[in-house]
Write a protein that holds these residues in place. Structure first.
Motif, PDB file in Angstrom:
ATOM      1  N   ARG A 186       0.856  -1.184   0.000  1.00  0.00           N
ATOM      2  CA  ARG A 186       0.000   0.000   0.000  1.00  0.00           C
ATOM      3  C   ARG A 186       0.893   1.235   0.000  1.00  0.00           C
ATOM      4  O   ARG A 186       1.863   1.309   0.765  1.00  0.00           O
ATOM      5  CB  ARG A 186      -0.917   0.001   1.225  1.00  0.00           C
ATOM      6  CG  ARG A 186      -1.973   1.108   1.212  1.00  0.00           C
ATOM      7  CD  ARG A 186      -2.795   1.043   2.498  1.00  0.00           C
ATOM      8  NE  ARG A 186      -3.516  -0.211   2.587  1.00  0.00           N
ATOM      9  CZ  ARG A 186      -4.742  -0.391   2.103  1.00  0.00           C
ATOM     10  NH1 ARG A 186      -5.361   0.599   1.488  1.00  0.00           N
ATOM     11  NH2 ARG A 186      -5.345  -1.552   2.241  1.00  0.00           N
ATOM     12  N   LEU A 187       0.571   2.206  -0.870  1.00  0.00           N
ATOM     13  CA  LEU A 187       1.356   3.434  -0.996  1.00  0.00           C
ATOM     14  C   LEU A 187       0.452   4.630  -0.732  1.00  0.00           C
ATOM     15  O   LEU A 187      -0.592   4.778  -1.376  1.00  0.00           O
ATOM     16  CB  LEU A 187       1.969   3.533  -2.400  1.00  0.00           C
ATOM     17  CG  LEU A 187       2.743   4.817  -2.719  1.00  0.00           C
ATOM     18  CD1 LEU A 187       3.970   4.948  -1.829  1.00  0.00           C
ATOM     19  CD2 LEU A 187       3.153   4.837  -4.198  1.00  0.00           C
ATOM     20  N   ASN A 188       0.852   5.467   0.231  1.00  0.00           N
ATOM     21  CA  ASN A 188       0.127   6.695   0.552  1.00  0.00           C
ATOM     22  C   ASN A 188       1.092   7.871   0.444  1.00  0.00           C
ATOM     23  O   ASN A 188       2.190   7.832   1.016  1.00  0.00           O
ATOM     24  CB  ASN A 188      -0.456   6.637   1.970  1.00  0.00           C
ATOM     25  CG  ASN A 188      -1.505   5.553   2.118  1.00  0.00           C
ATOM     26  OD1 ASN A 188      -2.357   5.393   1.258  1.00  0.00           O
ATOM     27  ND2 ASN A 188      -1.441   4.790   3.201  1.00  0.00           N
ATOM     28  N   VAL A 189       0.679   8.907  -0.281  1.00  0.00           N
ATOM     29  CA  VAL A 189       1.508  10.101  -0.468  1.00  0.00           C
ATOM     30  C   VAL A 189       0.718  11.308   0.016  1.00  0.00           C
ATOM     31  O   VAL A 189      -0.399  11.560  -0.453  1.00  0.00           O
ATOM     32  CB  VAL A 189       1.907  10.286  -1.946  1.00  0.00           C
ATOM     33  CG1 VAL A 189       2.799  11.513  -2.107  1.00  0.00           C
ATOM     34  CG2 VAL A 189       2.610   9.042  -2.476  1.00  0.00           C
ATOM     35  N   ALA A 190       1.288  12.047   0.973  1.00  0.00           N
ATOM     36  CA  ALA A 190       0.624  13.236   1.507  1.00  0.00           C
ATOM     37  C   ALA A 190       1.636  14.068   2.272  1.00  0.00           C
ATOM     38  O   ALA A 190       2.547  13.522   2.920  1.00  0.00           O
ATOM     39  CB  ALA A 190      -0.542  12.852   2.421  1.00  0.00           C
ATOM     40  N   ASP A 191       1.479  15.389   2.177  1.00  0.00           N
ATOM     41  CA  ASP A 191       2.287  16.338   2.958  1.00  0.00           C
ATOM     42  C   ASP A 191       3.784  16.126   2.756  1.00  0.00           C
ATOM     43  O   ASP A 191       4.577  16.170   3.703  1.00  0.00           O
ATOM     44  CB  ASP A 191       1.946  16.228   4.453  1.00  0.00           C
ATOM     45  CG  ASP A 191       0.477  16.509   4.729  1.00  0.00           C
ATOM     46  OD1 ASP A 191      -0.106  17.324   3.990  1.00  0.00           O
ATOM     47  OD2 ASP A 191      -0.080  15.898   5.660  1.00  0.00           O
ATOM     48  N   GLY A 192       4.185  15.881   1.518  1.00  0.00           N
ATOM     49  CA  GLY A 192       5.606  15.742   1.233  1.00  0.00           C
ATOM     50  C   GLY A 192       6.220  14.443   1.711  1.00  0.00           C
ATOM     51  O   GLY A 192       7.448  14.336   1.784  1.00  0.00           O
ATOM     52  N   ARG A 193       5.390  13.451   2.016  1.00  0.00           N
ATOM     53  CA  ARG A 193       5.892  12.155   2.467  1.00  0.00           C
ATOM     54  C   ARG A 193       5.197  11.036   1.706  1.00  0.00           C
ATOM     55  O   ARG A 193       4.024  11.148   1.357  1.00  0.00           O
ATOM     56  CB  ARG A 193       5.664  11.964   3.972  1.00  0.00           C
ATOM     57  CG  ARG A 193       6.532  12.849   4.852  1.00  0.00           C
ATOM     58  CD  ARG A 193       6.304  12.541   6.314  1.00  0.00           C
ATOM     59  NE  ARG A 193       7.199  13.282   7.177  1.00  0.00           N
ATOM     60  CZ  ARG A 193       7.220  13.182   8.497  1.00  0.00           C
ATOM     61  NH1 ARG A 193       6.370  12.360   9.107  1.00  0.00           N
ATOM     62  NH2 ARG A 193       8.078  13.889   9.209  1.00  0.00           N
ATOM     63  N   ALA A 194       5.948   9.980   1.484  1.00  0.00           N
ATOM     64  CA  ALA A 194       5.403   8.778   0.851  1.00  0.00           C
ATOM     65  C   ALA A 194       5.597   7.611   1.814  1.00  0.00           C
ATOM     66  O   ALA A 194       6.727   7.336   2.236  1.00  0.00           O
ATOM     67  CB  ALA A 194       6.103   8.496  -0.472  1.00  0.00           C
TER      68      ALA A 194
END
Length: 296
Positions: free
Chosen positions: A156-164
């Motif tokens: 699972r890959l989540n990208v938010a607020d400059g973070r992955a």
């Protein structure tokens, strides 16, 4: 008939929803000495991923769970503040009490969450998990990280607020320190706590991330707008090779006709003298009359 049809559709929908669920699970909480344990007892192995943000431990399941975590929450008072099911049972959120930390592992079909104060050592995770090599490749338009799993696993890959954040749904060990040394400048990677490996990448600038699967490998591509495009080749195409045309056949040699052969003993005709010019006989001139010498 309309009511009967609607009732049949409702029953079918309920049946499909129940079939899609992971089945009923039991939440059990127990406290021993300075540690606590939350056990999610399941009838079969359930695929899941875990992440921790602050004091929140997040477990995601597919298919969703069905169960009541209230008894376990009461038994773990002082170690957890709440255990909640969200998204129809697809997410379990465990809010830890202040000063507590957690480690997630799997034991058979059960999912075990060990909880202890930050100054108390947690039980070590088993070392039977395979080592997952992580390779870094540099390309003209992007940077690539490849995780070489020995078999196909979920992620699972989540990208938010400059973070992955990437989490894997199988046990494994990743050398995070070695991976950090191979990353390009400006990238930072840290490990996530849990029974299955997970990583957080701090992204520089406007980097975009895309995940993909290549067989058993999990690939993360990090694209930066500032990376130069691959230069186009300016080399001219090779000139076509001229093939020599077939040589012209030589012109035929003209041979003069053969002279007639001379017959032996044949006399050559005598040369005929050119006829002499015939002169015209000059006629004598008439005598001139003499002048009279005297009178008669």
């Amino acid at each position: 008939m309309a009511r009967l049809g609607a009732a049949m559709v409702a029953c079918l929908t309920l049946f499909v929803a129940m079939a899609a669920a992971a089945g009923p699970v039991e939440f059990i909480g127990a406290v021993t000495d300075q540690r606590a344990r939350l056990v999610i007892k399941a009838p079969r192995v359930l695929p899941f991923a875990n992440d921790q943000i602050g004091r929140g431990l997040i477990l995601t399941f597919d298919p969703p769970l069905r169960g009541d975590p209230a008894p376990a929450q009461a038994a773990l008072r002082g170690f957890v503040e709440a255990i909640e099911l969200e998204d129809g049972g697809a997410t379990v959120v465990v809010t830890l009490a202040a000063g507590q930390r957690a480690r997630v592992s799997r034991k058979g079909t059960d999912i075990v969450v060990e909880i202890a104060a930050t100054d108390v050592a947690l039980a070590k995770a088993p070392d039977a998990a395979p080592i997952i090599p992580a390779r870094v490749g540099r390309h003209p338009r992007y940077d690539r990280v490849v995780f070489d799993w020995p078999r196909r696993v979920g992620y699972r890959l989540n990208v938010a607020d400059g973070r992955a954040r990437v989490t894997f749904q199988a046990p494994g060990r990743i050398d995070v320190a070695a991976l950090a040394r191979r990353l390009p400048a400006g990238f930072k990677v840290t490990a996530l706590a849990g029974a299955t490996p997970g990583l957080t990448f701090d992204l520089p600038g406007d980097v975009s991330v895309r995940g993909a699967r290549l067989g058993p490998k999990i690939v993360l591509d990090f694209t930066r707008p500032g990376l130069a495009a691959k230069p186009k080749s300016t080399a001219k195409p090779p000139a076509p090779v001229k093939t020599k045309s077939a040589a012209k056949p030589p012109a035929p040699v003209k041979t003069p006709p053969a002279a007639p052969a001379k017959t032996a003993g044949a006399e050559q005709p005598a040369s005929v003298p050119s006829p002499a010019k015939t002169g015209v006989a000059s006629q004598p001139k008439a005598p001139q009359n003499a002048s009279p010498s005297g009178k008669t």
